[in-house]
Design a protein around this motif. Structure first.
Motif, short mmCIF file in Angstrom:
data_model
loop_
_atom_site.label_atom_id
_atom_site.label_comp_id
_atom_site.label_asym_id
_atom_site.label_seq_id
_atom_site.Cartn_x
_atom_site.Cartn_y
_atom_site.Cartn_z
N LEU A 163 60.92 53.29 66.83
CA LEU A 163 60.92 52.38 67.97
C LEU A 163 61.90 52.87 69.03
O LEU A 163 63.04 52.42 69.11
CB LEU A 163 61.28 50.96 67.48
N ASP A 164 61.41 53.82 69.87
CA ASP A 164 62.30 54.52 70.79
C ASP A 164 62.03 54.21 72.26
O ASP A 164 62.76 54.67 73.14
CB ASP A 164 62.20 56.02 70.57
N GLY A 165 60.96 53.46 72.55
CA GLY A 165 60.66 53.15 73.95
C GLY A 165 59.99 54.28 74.70
O GLY A 165 59.69 54.14 75.90
N GLY A 166 59.73 55.41 74.03
CA GLY A 166 59.03 56.51 74.67
C GLY A 166 57.55 56.41 74.37
O GLY A 166 56.83 55.62 74.96
N VAL A 167 57.10 57.21 73.41
CA VAL A 167 55.72 57.12 72.95
C VAL A 167 55.50 55.81 72.19
O VAL A 167 54.41 55.23 72.22
CB VAL A 167 55.36 58.31 72.06
N TYR A 168 56.56 55.36 71.54
CA TYR A 168 56.46 54.16 70.71
C TYR A 168 57.12 52.96 71.39
O TYR A 168 57.84 53.09 72.37
CB TYR A 168 57.09 54.43 69.34
N MET A 169 56.85 51.79 70.84
CA MET A 169 57.37 50.55 71.41
C MET A 169 58.88 50.42 71.26
O MET A 169 59.50 51.06 70.41
CB MET A 169 56.70 49.35 70.73
N LEU A 170 59.43 49.55 72.09
CA LEU A 170 60.81 49.14 71.94
C LEU A 170 60.90 48.01 70.92
O LEU A 170 59.94 47.25 70.74
CB LEU A 170 61.36 48.63 73.28
N PRO A 171 62.03 47.87 70.26
CA PRO A 171 62.20 46.75 69.33
C PRO A 171 61.92 45.39 69.99
O PRO A 171 61.32 44.52 69.36
CB PRO A 171 63.66 46.87 68.89
N SER A 172 62.35 45.24 71.24
CA SER A 172 62.13 43.97 71.94
C SER A 172 60.65 43.67 72.12
O SER A 172 60.22 42.51 72.11
CB SER A 172 62.83 43.99 73.30
N GLN A 173 59.84 44.71 72.30
CA GLN A 173 58.40 44.51 72.48
C GLN A 173 57.74 44.11 71.15
O GLN A 173 56.85 43.25 71.12
CB GLN A 173 57.78 45.79 73.03
N VAL A 174 58.21 44.71 70.07
CA VAL A 174 57.71 44.33 68.74
C VAL A 174 58.07 42.87 68.46
O VAL A 174 57.23 42.09 67.98
CB VAL A 174 58.32 45.24 67.66
N LYS A 175 59.29 42.50 68.78
CA LYS A 175 59.74 41.11 68.55
C LYS A 175 58.92 40.14 69.39
O LYS A 175 58.54 39.05 68.91
CB LYS A 175 61.22 41.00 68.92
N GLU A 176 58.64 40.49 70.63
CA GLU A 176 57.84 39.62 71.51
C GLU A 176 56.46 39.37 70.92
O GLU A 176 55.96 38.24 70.90
CB GLU A 176 57.72 40.24 72.90
N MET A 177 55.82 40.43 70.43
CA MET A 177 54.49 40.27 69.86
C MET A 177 54.54 39.45 68.57
O MET A 177 53.66 38.62 68.32
CB MET A 177 53.86 41.64 69.61
N SER A 178 55.57 39.68 67.77
CA SER A 178 55.72 38.91 66.54
C SER A 178 55.90 37.43 66.85
O SER A 178 55.29 36.57 66.20
CB SER A 178 56.92 39.43 65.75
N GLU A 214 62.00 43.27 58.91
CA GLU A 214 62.33 41.87 58.64
C GLU A 214 63.54 41.44 59.46
O GLU A 214 63.58 40.32 60.00
CB GLU A 214 62.59 41.66 57.15
N ASN A 215 64.52 42.33 59.59
CA ASN A 215 65.69 42.01 60.42
C ASN A 215 65.31 41.88 61.89
O ASN A 215 65.88 41.07 62.63
CB ASN A 215 66.77 43.08 60.26
N LEU A 216 64.33 42.67 62.32
CA LEU A 216 63.90 42.64 63.71
C LEU A 216 63.08 41.39 64.02
O LEU A 216 63.31 40.71 65.03
CB LEU A 216 63.06 43.89 64.03
N THR A 217 62.12 41.07 63.19
CA THR A 217 61.20 39.96 63.47
C THR A 217 61.68 38.61 62.96
O THR A 217 61.26 37.56 63.45
CB THR A 217 59.81 40.23 62.86
N GLY A 218 62.54 38.65 61.95
CA GLY A 218 62.96 37.39 61.33
C GLY A 218 61.89 36.82 60.42
O GLY A 218 61.95 35.65 60.02
N LYS A 219 60.90 37.65 60.07
CA LYS A 219 59.80 37.22 59.21
C LYS A 219 59.66 38.17 58.02
O LYS A 219 60.10 39.32 58.09
CB LYS A 219 58.48 37.19 60.00
N SER A 220 59.04 37.67 56.97
CA SER A 220 58.82 38.49 55.78
C SER A 220 57.75 39.55 56.06
O SER A 220 56.73 39.27 56.69
CB SER A 220 58.38 37.61 54.62
N ILE A 221 58.01 40.78 55.63
CA ILE A 221 57.05 41.88 55.74
C ILE A 221 56.37 42.03 54.39
O ILE A 221 57.01 42.41 53.40
CB ILE A 221 57.75 43.19 56.17
N ASN A 222 55.08 41.75 54.34
CA ASN A 222 54.38 41.66 53.05
C ASN A 222 53.32 42.74 52.82
O ASN A 222 52.83 42.88 51.70
CB ASN A 222 53.70 40.29 52.95
N PHE A 223 52.97 43.50 53.87
CA PHE A 223 51.85 44.43 53.77
C PHE A 223 52.23 45.79 54.34
O PHE A 223 53.08 45.89 55.22
CB PHE A 223 50.63 43.87 54.49
#
Length: 283
Positions: A163-178, A214-223
């Motif tokens: 999650l580097d904000g270049g080719v891949y998403m930023l952590p904040s963008q992942v959190k927003e979608m979550s 899980e630390n980023l989203t605050g949700k359980s990662i199950n898959f």
């Protein structure tokens, strides 16, 4: 005089008896009526309760019978057409989703799929799962707006350490979608082919990814989705030990009840897929 008193006394006794009988009969009728009203009220409350319990699928016809569910797998959703198996253009992605919607399919979450496959839950008879691998930035800029517009569910398998904000998403963008409701799940920590690693290294890839997301989203990662679909017997043990409920390969096919929960099939989609191909796979 005495005879008159006896007559009056007998008359009074008869009146008292008739009054008691009348009161007793009235009470019985009221009790019966009360029970009837209560029964009717309870029945009406049950009807209201049943009518309000539509569940997450809003009256769509559902089933718990094994019917096979297609899990579509995308990667990059590009701004323009490219002859690259990993890239589907934004316009084509929209066409695919519209074809799914027009065919009357419901996009379910992986959690709903899991509950259907292994917990006996019901899902729509026309169900499909949309997944996107790796966590490319265009999943946020291109795919996410289309998913929101069409009100469709999707799961994004994220490479936790990319999650580097270049080719891949930023952590904040992942959190927003979550936070919006897009499922965020694991694609391991560094996207290494698991079957090439030792058991301990596989376990670390799976655990570290789970913890970071899980630390980023605050949700359980199950898959989890295996990078390149690569796995071996150690992988199956490591996935279970790491605490995942399901894992996906890249082997083409449907997900069925009774399938090994750590070897589930998907249908990978590339730029050659047209709307007719999507519809054919759904059937």
């Amino acid at each position: 005089m005495k005879r008159r008193k006896n007559t009056l006394l007998k008359g009074l006794i008869i009146v008292i008896i008739l009054t008691i009988i009348s009161l007793f009969t009235y009470q019985i009728k009221n009790n019966i009526k009360g029970e009837s009203v209560q029964t009717s009220t309870n029945e009406n409350l049950d009807l209201v309760k049943n009518n309000n319990e539509e569940g997450p699928f809003n009256g769509t016809e559902v089933t718990d019978e094994d019917m096979g569910v297609i899990v579509l797998g995308y990667h990059s959703i590009g701004n323009e057409f490219k002859k690259d198996p990993l890239v589907v253009s934004k316009d084509l992605f929209r066409q695919h989703l519209q074809a799914i919607k027009d065919a009357g399919y419901t996009t379910i979450t992986l959690q709903q799929l899991y509950d259907y496959l292994y917990n006996g839950a019901k899902i729509p008879k026309k169900s499909v799962v949309i997944t996107l691998d790796d966590g490319y930035k265009d999943n946020y800029t291109n795919a996410f707006p289309i998913l929101k517009e069409l009100k469709m569910n999707a799961t994004m398998f994220i490479i936790a350490n990319y999650l580097d904000g270049g080719v891949y998403m930023l952590p904040s963008q992942v959190k927003e979608m979550s936070d919006y409701g897009i499922e965020i799940e694991s694609h391991t920590f560094n996207h290494k082919e698991l079957s090439t690693l030792s058991y301990d290294d596989q376990l670390k890839q799976l655990k570290d990814s789970k913890t970071k997301l899980e630390n980023l989203t605050g949700k359980s990662i199950n898959f989890v989705a295996y990078p390149s679909g690569s796995y071996n017997e150690d992988t199956l043990k490591a996935v279970k030990e790491a605490g995942y409920d399901m894992a996906f390969t890249v082997k083409k096919g449907q997900a069925h009840k009774g399938d090994n929960k750590y070897k589930l099939n998907r249908v990978l989609v590339d730029y050659t897929y047209k709307q007719r191909h999507i519809k054919r796979n759904l059937k």
